[in-house]
Design an enzyme around this catalytic site. Structure first.
Site: not given
Ligand code: SER
Length: 330
Positions: A11-12, A143
């Site tokens: 991942g990033q 999330y």
């Molecule tokens: N960079 C993430 C998102 O935009 C935030 O934790 O989902």
């Protein structure tokens, strides 16, 4: 000798963390793992699905792992497209590693765990400016809900079982080496690619949507600083606020224009605007500063210059001032 397992290494953040940890501890000490193949040519690589607790345990035992960075997760936008899948991946991935750490700790083989939380753990009733470490948290995305629940799990496993788990509430992370996937803050990377290509950028957030962000070198430094700090200094076992830079799309566009004056942006906010509007604009990170000497190093100008230079080099497009921009269609 430390043996470090990075889960989510494709991942990033994971891909750059593997490089940083290899530089710090030696490539022999770092095992990269992800659900797919070894796309970044890590020196040591194991295929691992975070939902497969038995294999996770086997790998940790076989390599005599002492530290785990559990980064595998779905971000905010993709989580909204498949909320139940996101809950399962984000929560069970964390719970699996916490349970393994609890069992190994009880057997005298302690594990130090890093798990990322996010600014998404906050919500519309959180004070948006200089958001305190401890405050109202009412996330409105799956999330964010998984991140808040994860923070409570980390705190619980530390206080109940003594698991040495550490966490950071990452802001939007800006980088050029590996692309992000499915985040609300991804515009702040895409905008640089458009600018270098002389494309007008169509921004899915409104011009004044300020969000906390951080350049990747600061994010890596924050992560390793926290993991290297003596356990007695870690006063927060849920997750730490860490601040880098806060800016809005129009402020970022202005910073890009100081390098590429012809850069153009148009705004067409979509459903991601609602997510962004529920997140803080800036963070109070005084606990991280006091507990483990956190301090950001990169400001908006430095980040903008570095992003443009590196993306231009990657694409072999010169950053020549005065080139025409392709017309904006909106
Ligand atoms: N960079 C993430 C998102 O935009 C935030 O934790 O989902």
């Amino acid at each position: 000798m430390e043996k470090i397992l990075v889960i989510g290494a494709n991942g990033q953040i994971g891909s750059e963390l593997v490089l940083a940890l290899s530089a710090q501890h030696g490539a022999d000490s770092v095992i990269a793992s992800d659900i797919g193949s070894n796309v970044h040519d890590a020196a040591q690589y194991e295929q691992l699905d975070v939902l497969d607790a038995a294999r996770m345990e086997q790998l940790i035992a076989r390599h005599q792992v002492t530290q785990v960075y559990q980064l595998a997760a779905m971000l905010s936008v993709t989580s909204e497209q498949a909320p139940v899948k996101a809950w399962t991946l984000n929560m069970d991935g964390l719970l699996n590693i916490l349970e393994i750490a609890r069992e190994r700790g009880q057997a005298g083989m302690p594990l130090r765990i890093f798990w990322p939380s996010s600014i998404a753990a906050f919500g519309p009733n959180t004070p948006a400016v200089n958001t305190p470490q401890t405050t109202i948290m009412d996330p409105v995305t799956m999330y964010g809900i998984s991140k808040l629940a994860g923070e409570r799990l980390c705190d619980y496993y530390f206080h109940k079982f003594g698991v040495d788990v550490r966490s950071i509430r990452y802001p939007g992370i800006i980088s050029y080496k590996s692309p992000p996937g499915g985040g609300t803050t991804d515009y702040a990377i895409a905008i640089f690619h458009a600018a270098v290509q002389r494309d007008c950028y169509r921004c899915y957030l409104g011009p004044d949507t300020t969000l906390p962000m951080m350049y990747m070198p600061d994010a890596i430094r924050a992560t390793t600083l926290l993991m290297d700090a003596p356990a007695a200094q870690i006063g927060v076992r849920s997750s730490y606020n860490v601040a880098g830079v806060s800016f809005s799309p129009s402020e970022l566009a202005q910073a890009i224009r100081r390098v590429l004056p012809q850069f153009e942006i148009r705004y067409a906010p979509d459903e991601r605007q609602v997510i962004a509007a529920s997140w803080p604009q800036s963070l109070d990170d005084s606990c991280a500063r006091a507990d483990w000497n956190w301090q950001p190093q990169v400001d908006l100008e430095q980040m903008t210059a570095d992003m443009l230079k590196n993306i231009a080099a990657q694409k072999a497009i010169p950053l020549t001032v005065g080139t025409e921009v392709r017309a904006c269609v909106i």
